[in-house]
Design an enzyme around this catalytic site. Structure first.
Site, mmCIF file in Angstrom:
data_model
loop_
_atom_site.group_PDB
_atom_site.id
_atom_site.type_symbol
_atom_site.label_atom_id
_atom_site.label_comp_id
_atom_site.label_asym_id
_atom_site.label_seq_id
_atom_site.Cartn_x
_atom_site.Cartn_y
_atom_site.Cartn_z
ATOM 1 N N GLY A 271 0.850 -1.196 0.000
ATOM 2 C CA GLY A 271 0.000 0.000 0.000
ATOM 3 C C GLY A 271 0.874 1.230 0.000
ATOM 4 O O GLY A 271 1.678 1.424 0.920
ATOM 5 N N PHE A 272 0.736 2.060 -1.043
ATOM 6 C CA PHE A 272 1.581 3.262 -1.132
ATOM 7 C C PHE A 272 0.706 4.470 -1.448
ATOM 8 O O PHE A 272 1.060 5.338 -2.232
ATOM 9 C CB PHE A 272 2.674 3.043 -2.184
ATOM 10 C CG PHE A 272 3.938 3.816 -1.923
ATOM 11 C CD1 PHE A 272 4.511 3.847 -0.655
ATOM 12 C CD2 PHE A 272 4.578 4.504 -2.951
ATOM 13 C CE1 PHE A 272 5.682 4.561 -0.416
ATOM 14 C CE2 PHE A 272 5.748 5.212 -2.726
ATOM 15 C CZ PHE A 272 6.302 5.243 -1.452
ATOM 16 N N LYS B 40 -9.160 -2.732 8.765
ATOM 17 C CA LYS B 40 -10.106 -3.136 9.810
ATOM 18 C C LYS B 40 -10.820 -4.470 9.561
ATOM 19 O O LYS B 40 -10.974 -5.267 10.498
ATOM 20 C CB LYS B 40 -11.159 -2.034 10.017
ATOM 21 C CG LYS B 40 -10.601 -0.770 10.640
ATOM 22 C CD LYS B 40 -11.660 0.301 10.837
ATOM 23 C CE LYS B 40 -11.872 1.173 9.626
ATOM 24 N NZ LYS B 40 -10.776 2.029 9.229
ATOM 25 N N LYS C 3 -14.894 -0.222 13.987
ATOM 26 C CA LYS C 3 -13.957 0.131 15.061
ATOM 27 C C LYS C 3 -14.477 -0.354 16.423
ATOM 28 O O LYS C 3 -13.711 -0.877 17.237
ATOM 29 C CB LYS C 3 -13.731 1.645 15.069
ATOM 30 C CG LYS C 3 -12.957 2.116 13.829
ATOM 31 C CD LYS C 3 -13.022 3.624 13.667
ATOM 32 C CE LYS C 3 -12.158 4.088 12.495
ATOM 33 N NZ LYS C 3 -12.441 5.508 12.134
#
Lengths: 333, 333
Positions: free
Chosen positions: A9-10, A124, A223
Site C-alpha cells: 500500500g503506497f 479493519k 472500530k
C-alpha cells in the site's frame, strides 16, 4: 539491529509511513538501536522488490511524479505479485498492510504469520471478521499482529486496552470514532442541512464520493467491534446495532442546541453488545468532540472512568500508529 | 501459574491490593491463568511470613480489628525484618512496596533485583532520586521495575509513555497531578479563603495534617520528574522549578473566574525542563479538572495532542495500578 520491512500500500498512509521512516532514521537508530530497511513497496500497479533496500526518497518522488510505481523500471526490478505472494516471497521481518479496507487481507496475514513475519496493519475488516484465526495463528507462530492504526489513528486506545488496566474488568467503552460524521454534525450545528454539510465534507475531501461507510455508521461499527474483540471476546459483526446519521434532521440539531447539547455518532461497547447511533450529549461531556478528534471513555470496576482523546485521522497520525506498532513488534526480540 | 508476592506496607493501599487479590482471585485465574500467593505482609509493626501463603481475608480482619499485624501470633509466625531483609529473605516473584514515600526504598529494590524479583511500587522518591541505578539494575537482572501507581494512580500514563507512541518524539507533557490542590482551588472558587479551604480539606482527610508536600507543589513535582525521566531522560530534582498554591489569593481566583478561567497547579514537562506552578486556564481547557481527576496532555511530533484523564487518587484506583503492574511483570514470562 537491522529490521526488514515489506510495505503493502503506497497511498497516503503508506507514503506517510515511508516519510516517517526516512525523516526519523537517525532517531530510531539512536533511541532503539533499530535500522529499518524497506525491501518491498507495493502499490496497485506493481511491487518494487530489492533485498538490499529501497531508496525511500526516490520511491516517494516516483510515486509523486508518475502516480504509480510501475514507471520505476530503470532503477529497480518491477514485479507483479499478489499480496499473498508478497507475504510469502519477500523476506521481511514485518509485513505492513496499509491498503484500503479488504476482508480478504486476512489470508495475506495468515501467510505472513506462517512465514514467521509480524503483521502491522490499518486494515479493519480482517479484525472484524477473522479475529480468532488471526490471533491464534500469530500466537502459534510466535509473532505479533498489531493494529493500533485501525481505531483512533495513533491515539493509543488499542495499546491501552492490551497493556494497561490488566487488573480491571472493563464495564463499557463509549466513544466517538468517526470524524466525518462529527464534521457533518458540526456543520449542521452552524445551520447547514445534512445534504449541504455532506457536500461540503466531500468538497473538502473529508467524506468519500460514496460516503455510506461513514454516514451510515459502518466505519464506527467496525472500530467498535475491534474494541469489543480486544476488551472482551470476539463477537459477530451481524449483532452490532447500527444507525447512521443520515436521518438526523436540522430540527434534531436545533432542539439539541437549545438544551446546550450536541449530537454525535456514539459507539457503545459492552460485553456481547455493541451499538452505534447518533446520541444527544451535553456540550460538557467528554464525548462532545470536534474536528478530527476522537474520544474513548472507558469504564472499569476499579478505575471508574478514564478518558482518552486524540486525533482519529490524518496521515501523520495514522503513520504514528503504524510506526509505533513496527517498533513494538521488534523491540522485544 | 503460581506467583508469589511479598507485600510491604499494609495501610490503605496495601489493604486495597489485598482486597483486589482476594475478590478477583477466580477472575485472575480464568483470564490470565495466574494464581497469586501472598507469602509475606509487612506493616510498621511486624512481618507475617508463610511460604505456603497467607489468608488475606484473615489478614484484613486482623489489621482492621487490632490495627497491627503484630497481634496475629496465634496463627502465623511474627517476624521483625527490615524491608531490605524482606527483599532478601522472603522468596517471592514480585516485591511490592506500598509504604509511604521514602528515598531509602531504592536500597530495598536493588536488593530485590539482585535476588531476581520484580518490583512494583507506589513509592515516588526512588524514581526521582535513583532512576538510573534502578532501571539499570533491573535490566541487568532481567526483571521488571514497575511504578504505574506513582503518577495518576491507575490511570495508565506510565504505560502509555512506555508502550505506545514509540515512533513519536514527545515535545511536552502538561498536566494536573495533585488532587488536594485542585480541591483547595475549587473551594476557593466557591468563596473560601486559602486557609478555610485547606482546613476543610484536612477535615475531610483530603489534605494531610502537614499539607506542605501537596500545597507547596512537591508531590506534583515528584510526579512530573518521574514523567520526565520516563519520557525523556533522567534529570535532577534540584532543577525542577516549583511554586505551590499557598500564595494564590482570593483575588487571583476571582479575577480568573471573571474571565471564565480557573487556576490549577499545572506541571509542565519538556526535555530538561520541569516546572510546577499555579496557572490560570480556560474552563474549557483539558487541564481544567475537578475533584480527584488528574489529566495529562501529551504533545508529540506526529500525533499532535493526546489527552488522558482519570482518577489520580483513591484506594481502589491505586490498587488498580499495583495489580496491573504485578500482572504485567509476570504475564510474559
Amino acid at each position: 539491529m537491522l529490521i526488514s520491512l515489506s510495505l503493502l500500500g503506497f497511498g497516503n498512509v503508506g507514503r506517510g509511513v515511508a516519510q516517517v521512516l526516512l525523516e526519523k532514521k537517525e532517531w530510531f537508530r539512536r533511541k532503539y538501536g533499530l535500522e529499518f530497511r524497506v525491501v518491498s513497496i507495493s502499490d496497485s500497479s506493481a511491487t518494487i522488490w530489492d533485498e538490499s533496500g529501497i531508496d525511500l526518497m526516490e520511491a516517494l518522488e516516483v510515486k509523486k511524479t508518475f502516480g504509480s510505481l510501475s514507471y520505476w523500471g530503470d532503477e529497480y526490478s518491477i514485479y507483479h505479485l499478489s499480496p499473498i505472494d508478497v507475504a510469502r516471497k519477500v523476506e521481511s521481518d514485518v509485513f505492513i498492510d496499509v491498503t484500503p479496507a479488504n476482508p480478504e487481507a486476512y489470508k495475506w496475514y495468515m501467510e505472513a504469520f506462517r512465514m514467521g513475519r509480524h503483521v502491522v496493519t490499518s486494515n479493519k475488516p480482517p479484525l472484524v471478521f477473522h479475529y480468532v484465526e488471526l490471533i491464534q495463528e500469530a500466537a502459534m507462530r510466535g509473532v505479533n499482529y498489531r493494529f493500533e492504526a485501525t481505531v483512533m489513528a495513533g491515539t493509543p486506545i488499542i495499546t491501552l486496552l492490551q497493556e494497561s488496566l490488566l487488573g480491571d474488568e472493563v464495564d463499557s467503552i463509549e466513544g466517538v470514532f468517526n470524524g466525518t460524521t462529527t464534521f457533518i454534525l458540526s456543520e449542521m450545528e452552524k445551520g447547514l442541512t445534512f445534504d449541504e454539510a455532506l457536500k461540503k465534507a466531500q468538497a473538502l475531501g473529508i467524506a468519500e464520493a460514496n460516503p455510506d461507510v461513514d454516514i451510515k455508521g459502518f466505519d464506527a461499527a467496525y472500530k467498535a467491534t475491534i474494541l469489543h474483540n480486544v476488551a472482551f471476546e470476539p463477537m459477530s459483526f451481524k449483532k452490532v446495532e447500527i444507525r447512521g446519521i443520515d436521518d438526523v434532521s436540522p430540527e434534531d440539531i436545533k432542539r439539541a442546541k437549545a438544551q446546550g447539547n450536541v449530537i454525535r455518532l456514539v459507539a457503545k461497547i459492552e460485553k456481547k453488545r455493541v451499538s452505534v447511533e447518533p446520541v444527544e450529549i451535553p456540550k460538557t461531556s467528554p464525548l462532545a468532540v470536534y474536528g478530527t478528534s476522537n474520544v474513548a471513555v472507558i469504564k472499569s470496576d476499579l478505575m471508574g472512568e478514564i478518558v482518552l482523546r486524540g486525533a482519529g485521522a490524518g496521515v501523520k497520525e495514522t503513520a504514528s500508529a503504524v510506526v509505533s506498532d513496527i517498533i513494538k513488534c521488534v523491540k522485544r526480540e
